[in-house]
Each structure stands twice: as structure tokens, then as C-alpha cells.
Design an enzyme around this catalytic site. Sequence first.
Site, PDB file in Angstrom:
ATOM      1  N   HIS A   1      84.584 -14.437  43.865  1.00  0.00           N
ATOM      2  CA  HIS A   1      83.841 -15.144  42.813  1.00  0.00           C
ATOM      3  C   HIS A   1      82.481 -14.443  42.667  1.00  0.00           C
ATOM      4  O   HIS A   1      81.967 -13.880  43.650  1.00  0.00           O
ATOM      5  CB  HIS A   1      83.655 -16.592  43.282  1.00  0.00           C
ATOM      6  CG  HIS A   1      83.068 -17.530  42.289  1.00  0.00           C
ATOM      7  ND1 HIS A   1      81.716 -17.590  42.035  1.00  0.00           N
ATOM      8  CD2 HIS A   1      83.637 -18.474  41.501  1.00  0.00           C
ATOM      9  CE1 HIS A   1      81.491 -18.532  41.134  1.00  0.00           C
ATOM     10  NE2 HIS A   1      82.640 -19.084  40.795  1.00  0.00           N
TER      11      HIS A   1
ATOM     12  N   ASP B   1      83.544 -17.496  52.110  1.00  0.00           N
ATOM     13  CA  ASP B   1      83.337 -18.391  50.969  1.00  0.00           C
ATOM     14  C   ASP B   1      84.512 -19.370  50.990  1.00  0.00           C
ATOM     15  O   ASP B   1      85.635 -19.026  50.604  1.00  0.00           O
ATOM     16  CB  ASP B   1      83.306 -17.551  49.689  1.00  0.00           C
ATOM     17  CG  ASP B   1      83.323 -18.417  48.431  1.00  0.00           C
ATOM     18  OD1 ASP B   1      83.501 -19.648  48.549  1.00  0.00           O
ATOM     19  OD2 ASP B   1      83.185 -17.848  47.336  1.00  0.00           O
TER      20      ASP B   1
ATOM     21  N   GLN C   1      87.111 -22.802  47.816  1.00  0.00           N
ATOM     22  CA  GLN C   1      88.447 -23.212  47.352  1.00  0.00           C
ATOM     23  C   GLN C   1      89.385 -23.567  48.498  1.00  0.00           C
ATOM     24  O   GLN C   1      90.569 -23.828  48.265  1.00  0.00           O
ATOM     25  CB  GLN C   1      89.072 -22.092  46.497  1.00  0.00           C
ATOM     26  CG  GLN C   1      88.349 -21.823  45.207  1.00  0.00           C
ATOM     27  CD  GLN C   1      88.387 -23.013  44.238  1.00  0.00           C
ATOM     28  OE1 GLN C   1      89.199 -23.924  44.374  1.00  0.00           O
ATOM     29  NE2 GLN C   1      87.489 -23.003  43.271  1.00  0.00           N
TER      30      GLN C   1
ATOM     31  N   LYS D   1      83.615 -30.002  45.026  1.00  0.00           N
ATOM     32  CA  LYS D   1      85.023 -29.594  44.972  1.00  0.00           C
ATOM     33  C   LYS D   1      85.839 -30.335  46.023  1.00  0.00           C
ATOM     34  O   LYS D   1      87.014 -30.044  46.231  1.00  0.00           O
ATOM     35  CB  LYS D   1      85.142 -28.087  45.199  1.00  0.00           C
ATOM     36  CG  LYS D   1      84.573 -27.236  44.069  1.00  0.00           C
ATOM     37  CD  LYS D   1      84.887 -25.786  44.309  1.00  0.00           C
ATOM     38  CE  LYS D   1      83.996 -24.849  43.544  1.00  0.00           C
ATOM     39  NZ  LYS D   1      84.319 -24.716  42.130  1.00  0.00           N
TER      40      LYS D   1
ATOM     41  N   CYS E   1      84.616 -16.621  36.608  1.00  0.00           N
ATOM     42  CA  CYS E   1      83.545 -16.021  37.422  1.00  0.00           C
ATOM     43  C   CYS E   1      84.112 -14.991  38.399  1.00  0.00           C
ATOM     44  O   CYS E   1      83.682 -14.909  39.548  1.00  0.00           O
ATOM     45  CB  CYS E   1      82.753 -17.080  38.196  1.00  0.00           C
ATOM     46  SG  CYS E   1      81.915 -18.234  37.142  1.00  0.00           S
TER      47      CYS E   1
HETATM   48  N1  PMP Z   1      83.225 -19.389  45.342  1.00  0.00           N
HETATM   49  C1  PMP Z   1      84.407 -19.771  44.827  1.00  0.00           C
HETATM   50  C2  PMP Z   1      85.668 -19.155  45.352  1.00  0.00           C
HETATM   51  C3  PMP Z   1      84.443 -20.748  43.834  1.00  0.00           C
HETATM   52  O1  PMP Z   1      85.603 -21.121  43.314  1.00  0.00           O
HETATM   53  C4  PMP Z   1      83.226 -21.311  43.379  1.00  0.00           C
HETATM   54  C5  PMP Z   1      83.218 -22.378  42.299  1.00  0.00           C
HETATM   55  N2  PMP Z   1      83.869 -22.043  41.141  1.00  0.00           N
HETATM   56  C6  PMP Z   1      82.035 -20.877  43.955  1.00  0.00           C
HETATM   57  C7  PMP Z   1      82.075 -19.921  44.932  1.00  0.00           C
HETATM   58  C8  PMP Z   1      80.712 -21.430  43.526  1.00  0.00           C
HETATM   59  O2  PMP Z   1      80.630 -22.769  43.860  1.00  0.00           O
HETATM   60  P1  PMP Z   1      79.394 -23.646  43.341  1.00  0.00           P
HETATM   61  O3  PMP Z   1      79.335 -23.426  41.872  1.00  0.00           O
HETATM   62  O4  PMP Z   1      79.783 -25.041  43.712  1.00  0.00           O
HETATM   63  O5  PMP Z   1      78.185 -23.175  44.044  1.00  0.00           O
END
Ligand code: PMP
Length: 406
Positions: free
Chosen positions: A123, A200, A203, A226, A364
Site C-alpha cells: 500500500h 503492515d 489487512q 478496519k 493505493c
Molecule cells: N496498509 C494497508 C495494506 C491498507 O489496506 C491500508 C488501508 N487501506 C493502510 C495501510 C492504511 O491504513 P489507514 O488508512 O487506516 O492508515
Amino acid sequence: MEGIDIAHIRSQFPILNRTVWNKPLVYLDSAATSFTPQCVVDEITRVYTTCKANVHRGVHSLSQEATDLQEATRECVREFINASSTQEIIFTRGTTEAINLVSSSYGRLLENGDEIIVTTMEHHANIVPWQLLGSRKRIILRVVPIKKDGTLDLEAYQSLFNERTKLVAVCHVSNVLGTVNPIKDIIKEAHQYNVPVLVDGAQAISHIKVDVQDLDADFYAFSAHKMYGPTGVGVLYGKKHLLKMMPPYQGGGEMIGTVDFKKTTYAELPFKFEAGTPDFVGIAAFKKAIEFMQSIGIENIAAYEHELLAYATAEMEKIPNMRIFGTAPQKSGVVSFLIGNEHHYDLGMLLDKLGVEVRTGHHCAQPLMHALSIEGTVRASFAAYNTREEIDVFIAALKRVSAMLG
Ligand code: PMP
């Protein structure tokens, strides 16, 4: 399915009763953010209406109560991920801030020419913070490629290490492909070179049992929103010895020992990394979200979502010109797809008109899109409150949209 009382689960999410375009809502976007059960909403209301006082700053009763709630959540998170100490649990705004904290702070310990290993499937939150670091010094990103099925090329990964490698930053689960990475092996490999690993976990955390000690993760980042929790709250887990040697991330109240114009000292962990007033109401309610997941059992959630994924995938594969991106043997409840050459926005907009909420775009993860030679996908993702009947609605909607677009 055994272990899951789906009617009881759904009854805790009033939002599931709403409609979209006069159609019953089918929410398949929990990878972006999950819905929040009533117990979490009630806790937010309870804190606002009974003990909203700033934490860690007062001797008065309300402040003590608010502080106790925040620290109870810290202990709850510690237990949830099996960290060895609450000193290793830092509250942030989310995964993004947790990763930025490490890049800003741990990054200051890096030198020109040092290297960080990331992967093609990251991401942007696990790419851009490392690139920002590179604008201040010459930091080189080494990128692990992916194979056709959406798994990491682990041989290539092994070949990326050298004496300049200072960190591996990798997702536990891909938000696009759904691939569950063999994170324990990835960490073991890095540790052979004494390289710490930041995971990270955005997910993974609400879909897989995470034990940071068993994984031997050095950093593990995730977001409450999440995991059936409130927005604006996240966690950075970090091993104590690493957090201790890292400089503070932000300066301000709460993170200090003593302040003087000549010399300022910093607070002990975890407060050294928690400058300013945190979202203590959200943090208090986050505990209810974790308890909600524990009441179902994370293994039960994982097994149930896996059934939904398998069912959805099998039905989707029957649709002509269906292109599914990510077919790894170990997948979490995420399916990214396109139908023929139809644009992902068109597919997403038409599905919305039928009450089916899916995400469209690059998610993203533009470097991954480039590797797949596409601009974006449609992504359906599942949570504990989704049902087989909803998947049937989704599949019927997909067939209709596919026919409409010809
Ligand atoms: N890493 C991953 C794999 C994600 O899916 C996301 C959220 N889409 C993020 C980071 C960022 O999370 P947040 O927007 O809650 O900071």
C-alpha cells in the site's frame, strides 16, 4: 457455519438495515473500513456523556477514569496480539501514522546508502514514508517482485539482502490481491542478517490470529477502523529494545520527562511516542471492538470469511471474461477483478445502483497496478457480517452489469 451466529452478529450492526438506491445494502468494502457494532458506538456515547476528561493530566476523578479506560485498551491490545509488555503498544491515528512514526524515528538512525526492502504489493502507506526518508538522505528501496498468482518471489527476496540492508517493510496481507504472505518465514530470513521487519498488518489483524512474539515481528502496524472499531485510532507495536533506541517522533505534551530551554528529557515508553492529546474516546471504544471480535473468535471469523471467499470466487469464475487478480493458495477475504476490458469505475458505479458497495481504483497500490499492467480493479472484500445470500446478490448483480456492458 459452526461457531458463527450470523443473525446475532448482523443484529449488532444497525447500518446493515439501510438501503442504497432503494435496494437492500450489500456492503463488500470492509477492507477499506469495516462497519462498527452498536457496543462500540455505545461506548463512544458513554465516554462522551460520563467521563470525557483529558487523560494522564489530572488527579481529578474524571481524568483518572478516562486514563484507566485508555490504559485498559492498551492492555487489551497487548493481550490481543500477545505483546510482552504494554510499553510496546503505541497508540497512533492509524496504520499510516504508525508506519510514518517508524520511518521518521527509526529512519533518523539510517545513513546515506542504507537500503530498505519493500514489496511490489505494498500500500502507498508502506512505500511513500520510506521515499520521504530518501529525500532527506540517500536511502535505496529494494523491491521484492511478485509471481503470476500474486505471491511474493521469495527467492528474489533472499537475494536482496546485503550489508546495507537496514529494514524490511512488508504487508501481512495484500489489500488488493488478498495474498497472505508467509510473514514468519520472511521475518526469519531478515533476522539471519540482523535486519528488523516492519509488518503492515492493516489487512490481517481482523482476519488472522496475530501473535507478534510467535512471528518475532519487530514492528506491527494496524488501524482500529478496519477491525470493527472507531476511526482515528491505530497501533504501532514495536519491540522494546528498538523503541528505546529510537528518537521521539513528535514533540509536545505527554511525551516528556522534564522540559527546560537547556535540556529536555523524554518520557518512558510508550508515552515517548504519544505527543499531545490522543483520541482517548476512540481508544476507549476500541476495546469494545476487540472484545466483539473475541466474542466470535478470530479463528471462527477467519474460517467463515474463507468460506465466503471460496464461494464468491467459484461463482465469479463462472462469469464470462472474469479476470481475477490474485490467486495465491493462502488468501484473505479480498477479491480484485475486472470483466473483460470494462473500466473498473463503470463496473463499480453500476454495482452501486444495484445496492452492492465495492471499491474501485488503484487501491493505493499503484506500483502493483503497474506490475499487473492495469489502471485499477474492482475489489470486493468480506467481513464477519457478510452472508452467502449477499454473495448471491453480488453475483447476480455482476451478471446483470456484465450483460448491460455487453
Ligand atoms: N496498509 C494497508 C495494506 C491498507 O489496506 C491500508 C488501508 N487501506 C493502510 C495501510 C492504511 O491504513 P489507514 O488508512 O487506516 O492508515
